[in-house]
Motif scaffolding. Structure first.
Motif, short mmCIF file in Angstrom:
data_model
loop_
_atom_site.label_atom_id
_atom_site.label_comp_id
_atom_site.label_asym_id
_atom_site.label_seq_id
_atom_site.Cartn_x
_atom_site.Cartn_y
_atom_site.Cartn_z
N TRP A 55 3.37 -7.83 -7.87
CA TRP A 55 2.80 -6.48 -7.90
C TRP A 55 3.33 -5.62 -9.05
CZ3 TRP A 55 -0.71 -7.46 -4.53
CH2 TRP A 55 -0.42 -8.26 -3.43
N ALA A 56 4.30 -6.09 -9.79
CA ALA A 56 4.91 -5.28 -10.85
C ALA A 56 3.90 -4.67 -11.81
CB ALA A 56 5.95 -6.11 -11.61
N PRO A 57 2.90 -5.43 -12.31
CA PRO A 57 1.92 -4.81 -13.23
C PRO A 57 1.16 -3.66 -12.58
CG PRO A 57 1.79 -7.19 -13.33
CD PRO A 57 2.67 -6.87 -12.16
N PHE A 58 0.87 -3.78 -11.28
CA PHE A 58 0.17 -2.72 -10.57
C PHE A 58 1.03 -1.46 -10.47
CE2 PHE A 58 -2.07 -6.27 -8.01
CZ PHE A 58 -2.93 -6.49 -9.07
N ILE A 78 11.60 -4.78 -14.29
CA ILE A 78 12.91 -5.43 -14.18
C ILE A 78 13.15 -6.04 -12.80
CG2 ILE A 78 15.42 -5.08 -14.29
CD1 ILE A 78 14.92 -3.00 -16.49
N PRO A 79 12.79 -5.34 -11.69
CA PRO A 79 12.97 -5.97 -10.38
C PRO A 79 12.19 -7.27 -10.25
CG PRO A 79 12.60 -3.62 -10.13
CD PRO A 79 12.35 -3.94 -11.57
N ALA A 80 11.00 -7.33 -10.85
CA ALA A 80 10.20 -8.56 -10.79
C ALA A 80 10.92 -9.70 -11.49
CB ALA A 80 8.83 -8.32 -11.42
N ILE A 81 11.57 -9.39 -12.61
CA ILE A 81 12.35 -10.40 -13.34
C ILE A 81 13.52 -10.88 -12.48
CG2 ILE A 81 13.79 -10.83 -15.37
CD1 ILE A 81 12.09 -8.71 -16.83
N ALA A 82 14.17 -9.94 -11.80
CA ALA A 82 15.31 -10.29 -10.95
C ALA A 82 14.89 -11.23 -9.83
CB ALA A 82 15.94 -9.03 -10.37
N PHE A 83 13.73 -10.97 -9.24
CA PHE A 83 13.28 -11.80 -8.11
C PHE A 83 12.93 -13.22 -8.53
CE2 PHE A 83 12.51 -7.79 -5.73
CZ PHE A 83 13.23 -8.14 -4.59
N LEU A 84 12.70 -13.45 -9.81
CA LEU A 84 12.46 -14.82 -10.28
C LEU A 84 13.73 -15.66 -10.16
CD1 LEU A 84 10.29 -14.12 -13.45
CD2 LEU A 84 9.53 -15.14 -11.31
N ALA A 119 0.83 -1.21 0.00
CA ALA A 119 0.00 0.00 0.00
C ALA A 119 0.87 1.26 0.00
CB ALA A 119 -0.93 -0.01 1.21
N LEU A 120 1.94 1.26 0.82
CA LEU A 120 2.83 2.41 0.88
C LEU A 120 3.54 2.64 -0.44
CD1 LEU A 120 4.43 1.92 4.41
CD2 LEU A 120 2.80 3.68 3.74
N THR A 121 3.94 1.55 -1.10
CA THR A 121 4.62 1.67 -2.39
C THR A 121 3.69 2.25 -3.44
OG1 THR A 121 6.01 -0.24 -1.85
CG2 THR A 121 5.90 0.40 -4.16
N LEU A 122 2.45 1.78 -3.46
CA LEU A 122 1.47 2.30 -4.42
C LEU A 122 1.22 3.79 -4.20
CD1 LEU A 122 -1.13 -0.62 -4.37
CD2 LEU A 122 0.46 -0.08 -6.21
N VAL A 154 14.58 -2.42 -3.67
CA VAL A 154 14.99 -2.79 -5.03
C VAL A 154 14.13 -2.05 -6.05
CG1 VAL A 154 15.25 -4.68 -6.68
CG2 VAL A 154 15.77 -5.05 -4.26
N PHE A 155 12.83 -2.05 -5.83
CA PHE A 155 11.95 -1.35 -6.75
C PHE A 155 12.20 0.16 -6.72
CE2 PHE A 155 8.07 0.91 -7.81
CZ PHE A 155 7.81 0.39 -9.07
N PHE A 156 12.53 0.69 -5.53
CA PHE A 156 12.77 2.13 -5.39
C PHE A 156 13.92 2.59 -6.28
CE2 PHE A 156 14.90 5.63 -2.95
CZ PHE A 156 13.92 6.59 -3.15
N LEU A 157 14.94 1.77 -6.46
CA LEU A 157 16.07 2.14 -7.32
C LEU A 157 15.61 2.42 -8.75
CD1 LEU A 157 18.69 -0.51 -6.11
CD2 LEU A 157 18.55 1.91 -5.47
#
Length: 203
Positions: A156-159, A138-144, A2-5, A33-36
């Motif tokens: 949550w990447a699409p959101f 890209i962070p979502a890909i990295a976490f895979l 929620a805070l990220t959104l 990671v997403f913040f970067l």
């Protein structure tokens, strides 16, 4: 989440956006990671990335410094626990191959994760005009490739992309300013309901 959104939705208030990201990152390091990558988009779209980074540092320090002073060793130990602890490789990603008897060293997963983040940042900066908000995936890909690729690390990447696109795409159109904020709140509310349902079903 929620805070990220909210942080993304209020890109035009970089200090507040950064503070929210600092709180999100203090709760779960994956938000950092997403913040970067968010900083890259913010720099190219508004040139206010520095303010956001300052807000991030302020809230992160306020939340974490007391624990760091009380027990520096335990603080660092727990912060690095996903990497240093001998945890089971739960989730859906590269580590799933262990279910088929293929065991790779944990350091390999960690190295792949870090390399994708580093090269992903370079690629995002270089090709931002082509990637735009898609680069936030890209962070979502990295976490895979992470050792424990839990679904809530990347689902949550699409959101995030949707919020960023709906907020920043019309930033130069004053007539759309209020519309964008209302639309973002609508999207955020919808996403939180859906995410809450998903988490409830996964419990």
């Amino acid at each position: 989440i929620a805070l990220t959104l909210l942080a993304i939705a209020y890109y035009d208030y970089p200090m507040i956006s950064g503070i929210l990201f600092g709180l999100a990152g203090s709760y779960r390091e994956t938000a950092i990671v997403f913040f970067l990558f968010y900083l890259v988009a913010l720099h190219f779209e508004t040139h206010k990335a520095k303010k956001a980074f300052e807000g991030f540092l302020i809230s992160s320090l306020i939340v974490n410094i007391p624990f760091l002073f009380l027990s520096p060793y335990e603080f660092v130990k727990e912060a690095l626990s996903p990497i240093t602890y001998n945890l089971m490789p739960l989730g859906v990603g590269l580590s799933t191959i262990m279910q088929y008897g293929i065991y790779l060293p944990k350091i390999l997963y960690t190295s792949l994760f870090i390399l994708i983040i580093i090269f992903g940042l370079f690629a995002y900066v270089k090709y931002y005009q082509k990637l735009k908000y898609a680069g936030l995936a890209i962070p979502a890909i990295a976490f895979l490739f992470y050792y424990r690729p839990m679904p809530f690390y990347y689902m949550w990447a699409p959101f995030f992309i949707l919020i960023a696109a709906s907020t920043l795409f019309y930033k130069n159109n004053e007539n759309n300013h209020k519309y964008n904020i209302k639309m973002n709140w609508l999207i955020i509310s919808y996403e939180l309901v859906i995410s809450s349902l998903i988490l409830f079903l996964l419990m």
